[in-house]
Enzyme design. Structure first.
Site, PDB file in Angstrom:
ATOM      1  N   ASP A 178     -11.530   1.000   0.540  1.00  0.00           N
ATOM      2  CA  ASP A 178      -9.920   0.581   0.526  1.00  0.00           C
ATOM      3  C   ASP A 178      -9.240   2.160   0.458  1.00  0.00           C
ATOM      4  OD1 ASP A 178      -7.493  -0.729   0.308  1.00  0.00           O
ATOM      5  OD2 ASP A 178      -7.838  -1.496  -1.966  1.00  0.00           O
ATOM      6  N   HIS A 179      -7.658   1.569   0.469  1.00  0.00           N
ATOM      7  CA  HIS A 179      -6.789   2.835   0.366  1.00  0.00           C
ATOM      8  C   HIS A 179      -7.328   4.185   0.570  1.00  0.00           C
ATOM      9  CE1 HIS A 179      -3.293   0.232   1.012  1.00  0.00           C
ATOM     10  NE2 HIS A 179      -4.423  -0.255   0.134  1.00  0.00           N
ATOM     11  N   GLU A 251      -1.020   0.166  -6.896  1.00  0.00           N
ATOM     12  CA  GLU A 251      -2.291  -0.063  -7.444  1.00  0.00           C
ATOM     13  C   GLU A 251      -3.013   1.411  -7.334  1.00  0.00           C
ATOM     14  OE1 GLU A 251      -5.453  -3.066  -5.182  1.00  0.00           O
ATOM     15  OE2 GLU A 251      -4.798  -1.541  -4.054  1.00  0.00           O
ATOM     16  N   HIS A 295       1.892  -4.470  -3.393  1.00  0.00           N
ATOM     17  CA  HIS A 295       0.865  -4.665  -4.438  1.00  0.00           C
ATOM     18  C   HIS A 295       1.459  -5.180  -5.183  1.00  0.00           C
ATOM     19  CE1 HIS A 295      -1.414  -1.404  -1.886  1.00  0.00           C
ATOM     20  NE2 HIS A 295      -2.177  -2.803  -2.221  1.00  0.00           N
ATOM     21  N   HIS A 337      -2.253  -7.597   3.372  1.00  0.00           N
ATOM     22  CA  HIS A 337      -2.856  -6.334   2.003  1.00  0.00           C
ATOM     23  C   HIS A 337      -1.498  -6.570   0.654  1.00  0.00           C
ATOM     24  CE1 HIS A 337      -5.448  -2.895   2.564  1.00  0.00           C
ATOM     25  NE2 HIS A 337      -5.324  -2.861   3.487  1.00  0.00           N
ATOM     26  N   ASN A 359      -6.772  -8.657   1.405  1.00  0.00           N
ATOM     27  CA  ASN A 359      -6.897  -8.324  -0.215  1.00  0.00           C
ATOM     28  C   ASN A 359      -6.772  -8.624  -1.435  1.00  0.00           C
ATOM     29  OD1 ASN A 359      -7.816  -6.165   1.926  1.00  0.00           O
ATOM     30  ND2 ASN A 359      -6.506  -4.795   0.841  1.00  0.00           N
TER      31      ASN A 359
END
Length: 452
Positions: A178-179, A251, A295, A337, A359
């Site tokens: 992820d990110h 997040e 998020h 996302h 996600n």
């Protein structure tokens, strides 16, 4: 020692001599054509190609594990981790058939197992992904993380766990990270290097895909760095997910709660700029465009999603590329996302506009904790001491406080929550497998979990 030796041998350092990757269930050696993402014959080191992880580690592979072809999926898609052309075929199948694949952040082997169980229960593929913080936690919080060493080791450890068990569950899995902001690029460098070494022995990368999130950088720098990584990654069949525009909220230690509202919404012209530039390198990329995503879970009315942005971008790009546009006029594979807590109508519209991956983190974090909370609530009086409970002062409580009990409660609650995710994303019955047989010879107290 046999397993340990196999894992160690997969990471023998060296240089990549060939541009090949295969499905573990394909016998021929294959090469990746960057310009078209097509698979073509290759004469590279056929002996290095291994049939499957199960064969490599001498693990029995029966029933679901031994599936050669799913009735409803492209022939290249197979049980276990899919990379390269098999991954592209799966994502294209999702776009063409109007479903999205849930991508779940995991921080433990227990969480991974819950994802695999949910995927099999829903007869569907799943994406298992690690964040940098989740990777570090997987390795152990007491390990030093200088130069992101612990995060690299944790993600690799998680990858081997997924690869070992995904085949056993008989489900197709994409293995993703992820990110990754600019400061975290050394983490991705370590993982790509691991995939290059794994590729040299196995003919495919360790990971299916990586996300690079440079949305806080100028768009020109974002694109330029992503092109450099796509050039490197596509040579071994790894897909790049790039972010354009900022996902709000907080997040994994990244806080975007105070960003300018305009940064939460991508423009069609910007998405086209990304598409045009990355397509010059390879079409093995997806775009996490911003359309108001946040998020976390917030009160109704605090998040305003605009999925129509994705539709306008598809139309704009299709017009720009003319005859090169696909028949469905959806040239871009989008990623959603900040999906936790989103309105179902927004999710379904986003899928209609080309979202193939959503996600999920906040909702599964809660479901895991809720499973433990409910277990404790039900068996509270049996969890206060080792001996003595409502059944008698001399009664032992071991079967209640055994960690497997509350963890299994967390897993089953997460499987239930993920089933709702699969339903929302129209990702059920996708593989076409028969109903799973009941597990036999199950060990553990109360056969693996007291009733909650």
């Amino acid at each position: 020692m046999k397993i340990a030796a196999s894992i160690v041998s997969a990471f023998v350092a060296g240089t990549i001599s060939a541009n090949a990757f295969v499905s573990p269930h394909q016998s021929s050696s294959l090469a990746f054509n960057k310009a078209t993402s097509s698979v073509v014959p290759s004469t590279s080191n056929v002996n290095s190609q291994l049939k499957s992880m199960s064969d490599d580690l001498d693990i029995p592979c029966e029933d679901d594990c031994a599936i050669e072809k799913y009735p409803k999926l492209p022939a290249s898609v197979h049980p276990g981790v899919n990379t390269g052309q098999a991954m592209i075929d799966l994502l294209q199948h999702a776009k063409e058939n109007g479903y999205a694949i849930p991508a779940v952040n995991c921080v433990s082997s227990s969480g991974i197992n819950a994802c695999l169980e949910a995927a099999r229960k829903n007869d569907a593929p799943i994406i298992i992904q690690f964040s940098s913080g989740g990777s570090q936690f997987y390795a152990g919080k007491d390990l030093d993380n200088t130069n992101y060493n612990a995060a690299i080791a944790g993600a690799i450890s998680g990858a081997f766990h997924v690869r070992t068990l995904a085949e056993q569950y008989g489900v197709p899995v994409l293995l993703h990270t992820d990110h990754c902001a600019k400061k975290l690029l050394p983490w991705i460098d370590g993982l790509v290097s691991a995939s290059e070494r794994y590729f040299e022995k196995h003919g495919e990368p360790l990971f299916s895909s990586h996300m690079i999130d440079l949305s806080e950088e100028p768009i020109e720098e974002n694109i330029e760095i992503c092109k450099e990584y796509l050039e490197r990654m596509s040579k071994i069949g790894i897909l790049l997910e790039m972010e354009l525009g900022i996902t709000g909220g907080e997040e994994d230690g990244v806080n975007n709660e105070d960003v300018d509202i305009e940064d939460l919404y991508s423009k069609p012209e910007e998405i086209y700029q990304v598409y045009e530039e990355l397509s010059q390198v390879s079409d093995m990329f997806t775009v996490a465009a911003a359309f108001g995503n946040v998020h976390g879970v917030y009160s109704p009315g605090n998040v305003k999603l605009e999925p129509e942005i994705l539709n306008r971008a598809q139309d704009y790009i299709s017009e720009k590329i003319g005859d090169a546009a696909p028949e469905d006029k959806k040239p871009v594979m989008f990623v959603f996302h900040g999906g936790s807590g989103s309105d179902l109508s927004d999710i379904r519209r986003a899928i209609d506009y080309g979202v193939i991956k959503m996600n999920i983190d906040t909702d599964t974090q809660w479901s895991y904790w809720e499973g433990i909370k409910n277990f404790e609530n039900k068996w509270h009086d049996y969890l206060q001491q080792q001996i003595g409970n409502p059944d008698g002062p001399d009664k032992p409580n071991k079967k209640y406080y055994d960690p497997r009990e509350c963890m299994r409660a967390a897993e089953t609650n997460t499987v239930e929550r993920l089933t709702k995710c699969f339903e929302d994303l129209k990702c059920q019955g996708v593989c076409g497998m028969e109903e799973k047989k009941a597990a036999e010879n199950v060990f553990g107290p109360a056969l693996g979990g007291l009733p909650v």
